[in-house]
Design an enzyme around this catalytic site. Structure first.
Site, PDB file in Angstrom:
ATOM      1  CB  ILE A 147      -6.829  17.401  -7.267  1.00  0.00           C
ATOM      2  CG1 ILE A 147      -7.578  18.738  -7.406  1.00  0.00           C
ATOM      3  CG2 ILE A 147      -5.688  17.316  -8.262  1.00  0.00           C
ATOM      4  CD1 ILE A 147      -8.130  19.005  -8.774  1.00  0.00           C
ATOM      5  CE  LYS A 148      -8.196   9.260 -10.291  1.00  0.00           C
ATOM      6  NZ  LYS A 148      -8.842   8.396 -11.290  1.00  0.00           N
TER       7      LYS A 148
END
Length: 408
Positions: A147-148
């Site tokens: 997840i960025k």
């Protein structure tokens, strides 16, 4: 060490000899369905994929691959533009993650990741970031997802919480050495908290995405502005000597911090429990200034325990004429001198990096808005001849519906 004369290796694949992984900064349905992604994994040794709303906008506007699904999701399932985007993105992310699963297994969780970005409107919201990240993590249902999360002050505590819960994190929009240090500290703390809760610290991974070419673009603009008013020859020489040098210098010094922070007793205790270091990932590696070599940032930042994420054109250029050599740990004194001279020239690196973070967030929000506008337009315009109706139910608690993949 140089391997350009080893003809059995293409330059991209040869980067693994230096301990560097290559991830593709692009994703679309045709890349997956055509077999091109599998080819890159097999032939180039591609180790991962990153995505963002701008990439998905390009994919959706670039052809008809998403037309039928958009019509179904929007018209027959009643999804709004945001939910349509997430549904499409999740399906592509799942497909890419499945192709990369053998890499993930073979490298023992070091590589094989696909990155998905949270909404840029949550960049200043710690709780919102955590909730959104957990929701996307569950929706995708793949252990090789990252997840960025942007490296904002509000993002730092979110990174700690996510890693402490075993969620892989790609920390994005890092420009300064101080921001990198905060990100690394968040990673270490997250690992420690995971271990304290009885979790497996070897099961979670993170990368710290340092944006490179954007810094040179900003620094060169400041240098050019000062050149217009510089009257002394010595000042002109100094300013010209800094053009195209600031980003690589900054990146090399960030890597030195990485080597310090992920060593010593604190890190050794985590490593003994199976923790993997949070590798530095070089982002924004496409050269924006045509005066500079098109593979400049790939060539100058080759070193162990790093990742380079590259757009397709840069990947092709490096495969064609890249020269892999160890360079990342060379010229450290010169890098320090470059940043010292930048300050002496009256240009504040902190002001540049602070502005770049703000501009990066604005850019991400603008790309996200354009993406939703495109989906809204396409879902109304595209009318496939046949439709089988809504293929999934829509529980009130989910914007995606059922039928999402399960975590492996």
């Amino acid at each position: 060490m140089r391997v350009s004369n080893v003809k059995i290796l293409n330059p991209v694949r040869a980067l693994r000899i230096f301990g560097q992984s290559v991830w593709l900064d692009s994703i679309d349905r045709s890349l997956i369905a055509s077999g091109r992604l599998q080819h890159l994994i097999t032939e180039d040794g591609l180790g991962g994929v990153t995505s963002n709303p701008a990439i998905f906008e390009k994919a959706i506007t670039g052809g008809a691959d998403y037309a039928a699904d958009l019509h179904t999701f929007r018209r027959e399932c009643g999804l709004d533009a945001k939910a349509c985007y997430e549904r499409l993105a999740i399906e592509d992310i799942q497909s890419a993650a499945d192709l990369l699963q053998p890499v993930y297994a073979r490298t023992k969780r070091r590589d094989g990741y696909v990155s998905l970005e949270i909404s840029p409107y949550l960049a200043r919201d710690t709780r919102g970031t955590v909730d959104e990240a957990r929701r996307l993590w569950d929706a995708v249902g793949r252990d090789n997802l990252m997840i960025k999360v942007p490296a904002t002050p509000e993002g730092i505590p979110a990174i700690v919480q996510l890693l402490s819960r075993g969620i892989n994190v790609n920390v994005t929009l890092i420009f300064s050495q101080d921001a990198y240090a905060r990100v690394a500290e968040a990673c270490l703390l997250g690992f420690e908290q995971l271990g304290e809760r009885g979790g497996d610290v070897g099961s979670v991974a993170s990368v710290a995405s340092v944006f490179v070419s954007r810094l040179d673009t900003a620094a060169d603009a400041s240098i050019d502005a000062r050149l217009k008013t510089a009257t002394r020859e010595a000042d002109q020489i100094l300013l010209k000597s800094l053009q195209g040098k600031v980003a690589v210098a900054n990146a090399k010094l960030i890597y030195q911090r990485y080597r310090t922070l992920f060593s010593g007793p604190r890190w050794d205790a985590l490593a003994a429990r199976g923790a993997m270091p949070q590798r530095v990932l070089w982002a924004s590696t496409g050269t924006k200034n045509p005066r500079y070599r098109d593979v400049l940032y790939l060539e100058e930042l080759i070193g162990p325990e790093t990742v380079s994420t590259v757009p397709p054109a840069t990947l092709e250029a490096f495969r064609d004429h890249g020269h892999p050599e160890f360079r990342l740990t060379e010229g450290i004194e010169e890098a320090n001198n470059t940043l010292t001279e930048l300050q002496r020239a009256g240009i504040s690196l902190k002001e540049l990096t602070d502005r770049l973070l703000d501009e990066g967030l604005q850019s991400f929000r603008a790309a996200y808005d354009r993406l939703l506008d495109v989906i809204e337009h396409r879902s109304k315009a595209d009318q496939p001849e046949r439709s089988n109706g809504c293929p999934f139910a829509l529980p009130a608690s989910s914007p995606y519906g059922s039928g999402l993949g399960q975590r492996r």
